[in-house]
Design a protein around this motif. Structure first.
Motif, PDB file in Angstrom:
ATOM      1  N   THR A 110      -1.771  -1.124  -4.170  1.00 28.44           N
ATOM      2  CA  THR A 110      -3.009  -0.311  -4.048  1.00 28.44           C
ATOM      3  C   THR A 110      -2.004   1.526  -4.348  1.00 28.44           C
ATOM      4  O   THR A 110      -1.078   1.384  -3.486  1.00 28.44           O
ATOM      5  CB  THR A 110      -3.505  -0.264  -3.202  1.00 28.44           C
ATOM      6  N   PHE A 111      -2.438   2.152  -4.480  1.00 32.46           N
ATOM      7  CA  PHE A 111      -1.644   3.758  -4.644  1.00 32.46           C
ATOM      8  C   PHE A 111      -3.274   4.703  -4.241  1.00 32.46           C
ATOM      9  O   PHE A 111      -3.687   5.062  -4.833  1.00 32.46           O
ATOM     10  CB  PHE A 111      -0.729   4.210  -5.713  1.00 32.46           C
ATOM     11  N   ALA A 112      -3.137   4.747  -2.881  1.00 28.82           N
ATOM     12  CA  ALA A 112      -4.247   5.470  -2.207  1.00 28.82           C
ATOM     13  C   ALA A 112      -3.404   7.074  -2.147  1.00 28.82           C
ATOM     14  O   ALA A 112      -2.311   7.030  -1.128  1.00 28.82           O
ATOM     15  CB  ALA A 112      -4.364   4.963  -0.864  1.00 28.82           C
ATOM     16  N   SER A 113      -4.332   8.333  -2.242  1.00 24.16           N
ATOM     17  CA  SER A 113      -3.941   9.460  -2.177  1.00 24.16           C
ATOM     18  C   SER A 113      -4.859   9.981  -1.570  1.00 24.16           C
ATOM     19  O   SER A 113      -6.238   9.840  -2.319  1.00 24.16           O
ATOM     20  CB  SER A 113      -3.335  10.447  -3.176  1.00 24.16           C
ATOM     21  N   PRO A 142       6.798  11.397   3.960  1.00 19.69           N
ATOM     22  CA  PRO A 142       6.886  12.158   4.952  1.00 19.69           C
ATOM     23  C   PRO A 142       5.556  12.546   6.158  1.00 19.69           C
ATOM     24  O   PRO A 142       5.959  12.803   7.370  1.00 19.69           O
ATOM     25  CB  PRO A 142       7.590  12.993   5.309  1.00 19.69           C
ATOM     26  N   ARG A 143       4.631  12.701   4.681  1.00 18.93           N
ATOM     27  CA  ARG A 143       3.044  13.489   5.280  1.00 18.93           C
ATOM     28  C   ARG A 143       2.415  12.631   6.057  1.00 18.93           C
ATOM     29  O   ARG A 143       1.589  12.619   6.344  1.00 18.93           O
ATOM     30  CB  ARG A 143       2.492  14.129   4.324  1.00 18.93           C
ATOM     31  N   THR A 144       2.415  10.853   5.119  1.00 21.07           N
ATOM     32  CA  THR A 144       1.955  10.385   5.979  1.00 21.07           C
ATOM     33  C   THR A 144       2.349   9.105   6.784  1.00 21.07           C
ATOM     34  O   THR A 144       1.451   7.984   7.314  1.00 21.07           O
ATOM     35  CB  THR A 144       0.971   9.476   4.616  1.00 21.07           C
ATOM     36  N   LEU A 192       0.775  -1.691   0.122  1.00 20.64           N
ATOM     37  CA  LEU A 192      -0.060   0.370   0.119  1.00 20.64           C
ATOM     38  C   LEU A 192       0.913   1.120  -0.314  1.00 20.64           C
ATOM     39  O   LEU A 192       1.919   1.413   1.320  1.00 20.64           O
ATOM     40  CB  LEU A 192      -0.720   0.248   1.334  1.00 20.64           C
ATOM     41  N   PHE A 193       0.524   2.429  -0.773  1.00 24.98           N
ATOM     42  CA  PHE A 193       1.502   3.502  -0.855  1.00 24.98           C
ATOM     43  C   PHE A 193       0.490   4.033  -0.472  1.00 24.98           C
ATOM     44  O   PHE A 193      -0.565   3.936  -0.918  1.00 24.98           O
ATOM     45  CB  PHE A 193       1.821   3.856  -2.655  1.00 24.98           C
ATOM     46  N   LEU A 194       0.607   4.837   0.184  1.00 23.72           N
ATOM     47  CA  LEU A 194      -0.302   6.051   0.945  1.00 23.72           C
ATOM     48  C   LEU A 194       0.845   7.565   0.657  1.00 23.72           C
ATOM     49  O   LEU A 194       1.698   8.206   0.714  1.00 23.72           O
ATOM     50  CB  LEU A 194       0.449   5.818   2.628  1.00 23.72           C
ATOM     51  N   SER A 195      -0.005   8.463  -0.009  1.00 22.10           N
ATOM     52  CA  SER A 195       0.910   9.542  -0.785  1.00 22.10           C
ATOM     53  C   SER A 195      -0.931  10.914  -0.002  1.00 22.10           C
ATOM     54  O   SER A 195      -1.778  10.444  -0.599  1.00 22.10           O
ATOM     55  CB  SER A 195       0.744   9.534  -1.456  1.00 22.10           C
ATOM     56  N   ARG A 196      -0.256  11.979  -0.488  1.00 23.19           N
ATOM     57  CA  ARG A 196      -0.814  13.030   0.741  1.00 23.19           C
ATOM     58  C   ARG A 196      -0.189  14.181  -0.660  1.00 23.19           C
ATOM     59  O   ARG A 196       1.563  13.567  -0.857  1.00 23.19           O
ATOM     60  CB  ARG A 196      -0.699  13.518   1.620  1.00 23.19           C
ATOM     61  N   PRO A 197      -0.912  14.596  -1.517  1.00 16.76           N
ATOM     62  CA  PRO A 197      -0.716  15.214  -2.699  1.00 16.76           C
ATOM     63  C   PRO A 197      -0.140  16.735  -2.106  1.00 16.76           C
ATOM     64  O   PRO A 197      -0.176  17.268  -1.182  1.00 16.76           O
ATOM     65  CB  PRO A 197      -2.185  15.880  -3.591  1.00 16.76           C
ATOM     66  N   ASP A 198       1.686  17.272  -2.899  1.00 16.03           N
ATOM     67  CA  ASP A 198       1.904  17.853  -2.197  1.00 16.03           C
ATOM     68  C   ASP A 198       2.016  19.759  -3.360  1.00 16.03           C
ATOM     69  O   ASP A 198       2.233  18.923  -4.945  1.00 16.03           O
ATOM     70  CB  ASP A 198       2.935  17.831  -1.266  1.00 16.03           C
ATOM     71  N   VAL A 231       9.986   4.274   4.308  1.00 12.94           N
ATOM     72  CA  VAL A 231       9.088   5.564   4.223  1.00 12.94           C
ATOM     73  C   VAL A 231      10.069   6.434   2.757  1.00 12.94           C
ATOM     74  O   VAL A 231      10.682   5.373   2.695  1.00 12.94           O
ATOM     75  CB  VAL A 231       9.896   6.893   4.981  1.00 12.94           C
ATOM     76  N   ALA A 232       9.702   6.607   1.754  1.00 14.43           N
ATOM     77  CA  ALA A 232       9.746   7.198  -0.209  1.00 14.43           C
ATOM     78  C   ALA A 232       9.793   8.019  -0.206  1.00 14.43           C
ATOM     79  O   ALA A 232       8.506   9.217   0.404  1.00 14.43           O
ATOM     80  CB  ALA A 232       9.758   6.107  -0.519  1.00 14.43           C
TER      81      ALA A 232
END
Length: 278
Positions: free
Chosen positions: A32-35, A76-78, A4-10, A92-93
């Motif tokens: 799964t790429f979740a944003s 770093p944000r998630t 699971l990739f957990l990302s917040r757009p910046d 962490v990537a």
């Protein structure tokens, strides 16, 4: 593995790790790429939007149908949300340079993978340089007022910020306080730096940049405008400095390539690719 990739757009890169997720999908993993904002991806990745809170993913049928998550790749944000929500290994990537080299590196995370930001999903800044005039990128709250030193010159001055770095692809010199995101971005782009650090960490980063041969430390409060212009102009044309900056840029590109980053994630998680990466 189900990753699971957990990302917040910046502001700098909507999906800094999307192409890394796609690479792991091509290697045979379920990804799964979740944003908090949806976007396109290759068929190797399932894109999901989690809205305002990461925990809302747990209730989505599309997420549950993918089966248990074996590991989470956060940014770093998630990362804190990932650790609080999933009882699985978390990697962490990010786009800050990795530790273990002579350059300033990310020290905040035990399991950290450096990945160059992918082209797709990146915010495209419409600014372009006018003609062949040199470009100076200026970043940092204590440094931005110094743009007036270049008001009567041929320099095109672009004021960036800590996430966007507008104009960096076109910059000849970067005038910055030496924060890790700024230094990482400049080394990725092969741009020499004039550094005016304020904190102990920024000072340490600046000294490493100087030791690398791609920057100069300046005490801007004691530096007249004329001397500052002379310092910036010297870096713009100093071929030894430019050659080292280009060399480091190539080295960073090799270390942060998505194939290398994907293999690093597999190594950290003890995973084996099911298919040979293309």
């Amino acid at each position: 593995m189900h990753l699971l990739f957990l990302s917040r757009p910046d502001r700098g890169h909507t999906y800094p790790t999307l192409w890394l997720a796609e690479e792991l999908g091509r290697r045979g993993h379920r990804v799964t790429f979740a944003s908090s904002a949806a976007g396109p991806a290759s068929s190797a990745v399932r894109i999901l939007t989690f809205g305002q809170h990461e925990r809302s993913l747990l209730d989505q049928p599309a997420f549950r149908s993918r089966g248990p998550v074996d590991a989470v790749v956060g940014d770093p944000r998630t990362v804190e949300a990932a650790r609080a929500t999933w009882d699985v290994p978390v990697v962490v990537a990010g786009t800050n340079l990795p530790p273990g080299h002579e350059w300033p590196g990310e020290q905040a995370y035990e399991q950290y993978v450096f990945s160059l930001p992918g082209k797709r999903g990146a915010v495209r800044d419409p600014w372009r340089p006018g003609g062949r005039r040199p470009v100076l990128l200026v970043d940092g709250p204590s440094i931005k007022p110094l743009v007036r030193a270049f008001g009567d010159t041929d320099w095109q001055v672009v004021v960036g910020d800590s996430t966007r770095f507008a104009g960096l692809p076109h910059a000849d010199v970067f005038l910055t306080d030496g924060g890790l995101p700024q230094v990482s971005a400049a080394l990725r782009a092969g741009v020499p730096m004039v550094l005016a650090p304020r904190t102990a960490q920024e000072t340490g980063n600046a000294r490493q940049v100087v030791d690398l041969g791609v920057g100069t430390i300046a005490t801007l409060e004691e530096l007249p405008a004329e001397n500052l212009r002379r310092l910036v102009e010297h870096l713009r044309v100093d071929e030894p400095t430019l050659a080292v900056a280009r060399q480091i840029g190539r080295q960073v590109a090799a270390i942060g390539a998505r194939e290398v980053a994907a293999a690093r994630i597999e190594d950290l998680l003890g995973a084996t690719p099911l298919t040979q990466a293309a």
